[in-house]
Design a protein around this motif. Structure first.
Motif, PDB file in Angstrom:
ATOM      1  N   ALA A 294      32.275  28.295  59.626  1.00 48.24           N
ATOM      2  CA  ALA A 294      32.222  28.889  60.958  1.00 48.24           C
ATOM      3  C   ALA A 294      30.830  29.365  61.349  1.00 48.24           C
ATOM      4  O   ALA A 294      30.406  29.191  62.498  1.00 48.24           O
ATOM      5  CB  ALA A 294      33.225  30.039  61.048  1.00 48.24           C
ATOM      6  N   ALA A 295      30.102  29.974  60.404  1.00 44.27           N
ATOM      7  CA  ALA A 295      28.792  30.527  60.755  1.00 44.27           C
ATOM      8  C   ALA A 295      27.837  29.434  61.235  1.00 44.27           C
ATOM      9  O   ALA A 295      27.161  29.580  62.264  1.00 44.27           O
ATOM     10  CB  ALA A 295      28.198  31.266  59.553  1.00 44.27           C
ATOM     11  N   GLY A 296      27.789  28.311  60.510  1.00 42.90           N
ATOM     12  CA  GLY A 296      26.917  27.214  60.913  1.00 42.90           C
ATOM     13  C   GLY A 296      27.347  26.597  62.224  1.00 42.90           C
ATOM     14  O   GLY A 296      26.514  26.272  63.078  1.00 42.90           O
ATOM     15  N   VAL A 297      28.660  26.438  62.400  1.00 46.49           N
ATOM     16  CA  VAL A 297      29.171  25.879  63.649  1.00 46.49           C
ATOM     17  C   VAL A 297      28.823  26.798  64.809  1.00 46.49           C
ATOM     18  O   VAL A 297      28.391  26.340  65.884  1.00 46.49           O
ATOM     19  CB  VAL A 297      30.698  25.670  63.555  1.00 46.49           C
ATOM     20  CG1 VAL A 297      31.271  25.350  64.934  1.00 46.49           C
ATOM     21  CG2 VAL A 297      31.023  24.554  62.576  1.00 46.49           C
ATOM     22  N   GLU A 298      28.988  28.092  64.616  1.00 45.50           N
ATOM     23  CA  GLU A 298      28.698  29.052  65.684  1.00 45.50           C
ATOM     24  C   GLU A 298      27.221  29.009  66.069  1.00 45.50           C
ATOM     25  O   GLU A 298      26.880  29.053  67.259  1.00 45.50           O
ATOM     26  CB  GLU A 298      29.094  30.458  65.227  1.00 45.50           C
ATOM     27  CG  GLU A 298      28.970  31.502  66.321  1.00 45.50           C
ATOM     28  CD  GLU A 298      29.504  32.849  65.887  1.00 45.50           C
ATOM     29  OE1 GLU A 298      28.711  33.815  65.885  1.00 45.50           O
ATOM     30  OE2 GLU A 298      30.701  32.922  65.532  1.00 45.50           O
ATOM     31  N   ARG A 299      26.343  28.913  65.073  1.00 47.98           N
ATOM     32  CA  ARG A 299      24.908  28.831  65.384  1.00 47.98           C
ATOM     33  C   ARG A 299      24.599  27.583  66.209  1.00 47.98           C
ATOM     34  O   ARG A 299      23.801  27.622  67.160  1.00 47.98           O
ATOM     35  CB  ARG A 299      24.092  28.813  64.086  1.00 47.98           C
ATOM     36  CG  ARG A 299      23.967  30.174  63.413  1.00 47.98           C
ATOM     37  CD  ARG A 299      22.891  30.151  62.343  1.00 47.98           C
ATOM     38  NE  ARG A 299      23.214  29.206  61.280  1.00 47.98           N
ATOM     39  CZ  ARG A 299      23.877  29.521  60.175  1.00 47.98           C
ATOM     40  NH1 ARG A 299      24.322  30.769  60.002  1.00 47.98           N
ATOM     41  NH2 ARG A 299      24.127  28.615  59.245  1.00 47.98           N
ATOM     42  N   SER A 300      25.227  26.470  65.861  1.00 46.43           N
ATOM     43  CA  SER A 300      24.987  25.230  66.597  1.00 46.43           C
ATOM     44  C   SER A 300      25.487  25.318  68.032  1.00 46.43           C
ATOM     45  O   SER A 300      24.845  24.824  68.969  1.00 46.43           O
ATOM     46  CB  SER A 300      25.662  24.050  65.876  1.00 46.43           C
ATOM     47  OG  SER A 300      25.117  23.865  64.588  1.00 46.43           O
ATOM     48  N   VAL A 301      26.637  25.970  68.215  1.00 49.33           N
ATOM     49  CA  VAL A 301      27.184  26.127  69.567  1.00 49.33           C
ATOM     50  C   VAL A 301      26.302  27.045  70.393  1.00 49.33           C
ATOM     51  O   VAL A 301      25.978  26.763  71.555  1.00 49.33           O
ATOM     52  CB  VAL A 301      28.635  26.666  69.493  1.00 49.33           C
ATOM     53  CG1 VAL A 301      29.121  27.064  70.885  1.00 49.33           C
ATOM     54  CG2 VAL A 301      29.561  25.622  68.882  1.00 49.33           C
ATOM     55  N   GLU A 305      23.440  22.985  70.668  1.00 47.43           N
ATOM     56  CA  GLU A 305      23.381  21.714  69.964  1.00 47.43           C
ATOM     57  C   GLU A 305      24.767  21.077  69.785  1.00 47.43           C
ATOM     58  O   GLU A 305      24.870  19.878  69.488  1.00 47.43           O
ATOM     59  CB  GLU A 305      22.748  21.913  68.583  1.00 47.43           C
ATOM     60  CG  GLU A 305      21.326  22.478  68.641  1.00 47.43           C
ATOM     61  CD  GLU A 305      20.838  22.940  67.285  1.00 47.43           C
ATOM     62  OE1 GLU A 305      21.674  22.936  66.347  1.00 47.43           O
ATOM     63  OE2 GLU A 305      19.664  23.315  67.161  1.00 47.43           O
ATOM     64  N   LEU A 306      25.798  21.885  69.950  1.00 48.84           N
ATOM     65  CA  LEU A 306      27.165  21.417  69.700  1.00 48.84           C
ATOM     66  C   LEU A 306      28.093  21.958  70.785  1.00 48.84           C
ATOM     67  O   LEU A 306      28.028  23.147  71.127  1.00 48.84           O
ATOM     68  CB  LEU A 306      27.634  21.908  68.314  1.00 48.84           C
ATOM     69  CG  LEU A 306      29.002  21.435  67.817  1.00 48.84           C
ATOM     70  CD1 LEU A 306      28.975  19.925  67.554  1.00 48.84           C
ATOM     71  CD2 LEU A 306      29.377  22.175  66.527  1.00 48.84           C
ATOM     72  N   ALA A 307      28.914  21.096  71.329  1.00 46.04           N
ATOM     73  CA  ALA A 307      29.870  21.532  72.343  1.00 46.04           C
ATOM     74  C   ALA A 307      30.919  22.446  71.703  1.00 46.04           C
ATOM     75  O   ALA A 307      31.321  22.224  70.552  1.00 46.04           O
ATOM     76  CB  ALA A 307      30.557  20.325  72.973  1.00 46.04           C
ATOM     77  N   PRO A 308      31.363  23.502  72.411  1.00 48.47           N
ATOM     78  CA  PRO A 308      32.383  24.398  71.848  1.00 48.47           C
ATOM     79  C   PRO A 308      33.628  23.661  71.374  1.00 48.47           C
ATOM     80  O   PRO A 308      34.198  23.997  70.337  1.00 48.47           O
ATOM     81  CB  PRO A 308      32.699  25.346  73.010  1.00 48.47           C
ATOM     82  CG  PRO A 308      31.432  25.366  73.812  1.00 48.47           C
ATOM     83  CD  PRO A 308      30.877  23.982  73.712  1.00 48.47           C
ATOM     84  N   SER A 309      34.064  22.643  72.118  1.00 51.87           N
ATOM     85  CA  SER A 309      35.262  21.901  71.710  1.00 51.87           C
ATOM     86  C   SER A 309      35.038  21.157  70.400  1.00 51.87           C
ATOM     87  O   SER A 309      35.915  21.098  69.534  1.00 51.87           O
ATOM     88  CB  SER A 309      35.678  20.923  72.808  1.00 51.87           C
ATOM     89  OG  SER A 309      34.618  20.020  73.103  1.00 51.87           O
ATOM     90  N   ALA A 310      33.817  20.584  70.238  1.00 49.36           N
ATOM     91  CA  ALA A 310      33.507  19.888  68.990  1.00 49.36           C
ATOM     92  C   ALA A 310      33.413  20.883  67.838  1.00 49.36           C
ATOM     93  O   ALA A 310      33.824  20.595  66.712  1.00 49.36           O
ATOM     94  CB  ALA A 310      32.193  19.122  69.127  1.00 49.36           C
ATOM     95  N   GLY A 311      32.875  22.082  68.140  1.00 48.59           N
ATOM     96  CA  GLY A 311      32.818  23.126  67.117  1.00 48.59           C
ATOM     97  C   GLY A 311      34.197  23.556  66.677  1.00 48.59           C
ATOM     98  O   GLY A 311      34.451  23.780  65.488  1.00 48.59           O
ATOM     99  N   ALA A 312      35.103  23.678  67.643  1.00 51.65           N
ATOM    100  CA  ALA A 312      36.474  24.034  67.310  1.00 51.65           C
ATOM    101  C   ALA A 312      37.119  22.965  66.427  1.00 51.65           C
ATOM    102  O   ALA A 312      37.871  23.280  65.494  1.00 51.65           O
ATOM    103  CB  ALA A 312      37.288  24.228  68.586  1.00 51.65           C
ATOM    104  N   ASP A 313      36.818  21.697  66.715  1.00 46.05           N
ATOM    105  CA  ASP A 313      37.344  20.606  65.880  1.00 46.05           C
ATOM    106  C   ASP A 313      36.886  20.757  64.433  1.00 46.05           C
ATOM    107  O   ASP A 313      37.664  20.558  63.491  1.00 46.05           O
ATOM    108  CB  ASP A 313      36.880  19.252  66.423  1.00 46.05           C
ATOM    109  CG  ASP A 313      37.587  18.866  67.721  1.00 46.05           C
ATOM    110  OD1 ASP A 313      38.683  19.421  67.974  1.00 46.05           O
ATOM    111  OD2 ASP A 313      37.040  18.032  68.456  1.00 46.05           O
ATOM    112  N   ARG A 314      35.627  21.122  64.239  1.00 47.10           N
ATOM    113  CA  ARG A 314      35.099  21.259  62.883  1.00 47.10           C
ATOM    114  C   ARG A 314      35.749  22.437  62.145  1.00 47.10           C
ATOM    115  O   ARG A 314      36.059  22.341  60.953  1.00 47.10           O
ATOM    116  CB  ARG A 314      33.583  21.444  62.925  1.00 47.10           C
ATOM    117  CG  ARG A 314      32.842  20.214  63.426  1.00 47.10           C
ATOM    118  CD  ARG A 314      31.350  20.371  63.263  1.00 47.10           C
ATOM    119  NE  ARG A 314      30.642  19.220  63.839  1.00 47.10           N
ATOM    120  CZ  ARG A 314      29.313  19.068  63.798  1.00 47.10           C
ATOM    121  NH1 ARG A 314      28.563  19.991  63.200  1.00 47.10           N
ATOM    122  NH2 ARG A 314      28.751  18.015  64.343  1.00 47.10           N
ATOM    123  N   ILE A 315      35.926  23.542  62.865  1.00 46.71           N
ATOM    124  CA  ILE A 315      36.545  24.708  62.231  1.00 46.71           C
ATOM    125  C   ILE A 315      37.990  24.411  61.854  1.00 46.71           C
ATOM    126  O   ILE A 315      38.453  24.753  60.757  1.00 46.71           O
ATOM    127  CB  ILE A 315      36.452  25.930  63.163  1.00 46.71           C
ATOM    128  CG1 ILE A 315      35.001  26.415  63.251  1.00 46.71           C
ATOM    129  CG2 ILE A 315      37.360  27.067  62.683  1.00 46.71           C
ATOM    130  CD1 ILE A 315      34.779  27.552  64.224  1.00 46.71           C
TER     131      ILE A 315
END
Length: 332
Positions: A294-301, A305-315
């Protein structure tokens, strides 16, 4: 747990307060005990009249609930009030002032008032209001009232857990009516124009006419009951008896039409899935694989660099890899 369940069903108020505290707890070691407690008292639930009271801040919800509760006590009925207070976004706590404002009712031996902070729960209720309602029923109360936070716009969650949804509105109509969302009005079984006394008596009558016209444009949620608009002054007591008579009439109409069983079944279904969603959210937040991702995904969002929806997919993918929907694997 068995002793606590027996004490609750025997009407012990201290035991009831402890039981509600237990089911409201977010501690993981309390969850299994709370679930077993609720299962133990289930045979004693279902006998109360469930009433939801909603309305915007300042409309007089607590004053009305005290006036209604005092009238019920005079009729030798017992009443439990679950008063949901707005809470701090920083600490999660609240002033819990409803019990203070209902001083007269709080002193009545036939009444039980439980203030609870809403926390992060949306819809005007608290996280475990449904479970607290069941415990109050198991304790033998004739009427259980859920008084919502008072945000005025999104308080629709309570309608899914009560038999009669009472919406309180202030005198004025017109612009005030424009400020009420259609969803709230569509769910109301009884609309009560409060403070209908003194200089506000005439504006209250005009407001009642406005709300009556508005209800005429909406489809009622039950074919057996046409919502009505009533006038009430909690200070003088005028109209309080009529409001309770409408609640009783609405309940009897649902029973006669054979709709009450379906309504209660829907309440149970909503409670089931609300609990599933709550537990899934807690499990996701505490999952080690999610924490590592989550921490890395949140930084990217946050960096764009990363769409929130794509970040949610990763989490969610990390959540599934941690044992929810797939084999556990080491996070990458």
């Amino acid at each position: 747990m068995a002793a606590l369940a027996q004490a609750v069903m025997a009407g012990d108020r201290r035991a009831l307060a402890r039981a509600i505290t237990l089911v409201e707890s977010r501690r993981s070691d309390h969850a299994a005990v709370a679930s077993a407690l609720l299962q133990a008292v289930m045979p004693a639930t279902g006998g109360a009249v469930r009433v939801g009271i909603s309305g915007a801040p300042g409309v007089g919800k607590s004053t009305f609930v005290e006036a209604l509760g005092s009238r019920l006590v005079e009729r030798d009925l017992t009443i439990a009030v679950l008063a949901i207070d707005p809470s701090s976004t920083r600490s999660g706590g609240s002033i819990l002032g409803d019990k203070t404002r209902m001083g007269k009712l709080a002193r009545a031996p036939q009444a039980f008032i439980r203030p609870t902070p809403a926390g992060r729960t949306q819809g005007g209720v608290a996280r475990r209001t449904r479970e607290a309602l069941l415990l109050c029923e198991a304790a033998g109360f004739d009427v259980v009232v859920v008084e919502t936070v008072g945000v005025g716009q999104s308080e629709v969650a309570v309608a899914a857990m009560v038999d009669c949804f009472v919406l309180l509105v202030a005198p004025g109509g017109g612009d005030d009516l424009q400020g009420i969302k259609r969803g709230v009005m569509e769910l109301a079984d009884v609309v009560v124009v409060t403070k209908a006394d003194g200089d506000l008596a005439a504006p209250a009558r005009l407001a009642a006419a406005d709300y009556g016209h508005a209800l005429g444009l909406l489809r009622p949620r039950s074919a057996a009951w046409k919502p009505r608009v009533l006038l009430c002054s909690a200070v003088t007591g005028a109209g309080v008896a009529e409001v309770w008579a409408a609640v009783e009439e609405q309940r009897q109409a649902l029973v006669d039409a054979g709709e009450m069983a379906g309504l209660r079944a829907g309440q149970a279904r909503n409670a089931l899935w609300a609990d599933v969603h709550d537990r899934l959210g807690s499990a996701l937040r505490s999952d080690p694989a999610v924490a590592a991702t989550a921490a890395g995904v949140e930084r990217s969002v946050v960096a764009g660099e990363l769409a929130p929806s794509a970040g949610a997919d990763r989490i969610l993918a990390a959540f599934r890899s941690g044992g929810w929907g797939g084999p556990r694997s080491e996070p990458r």
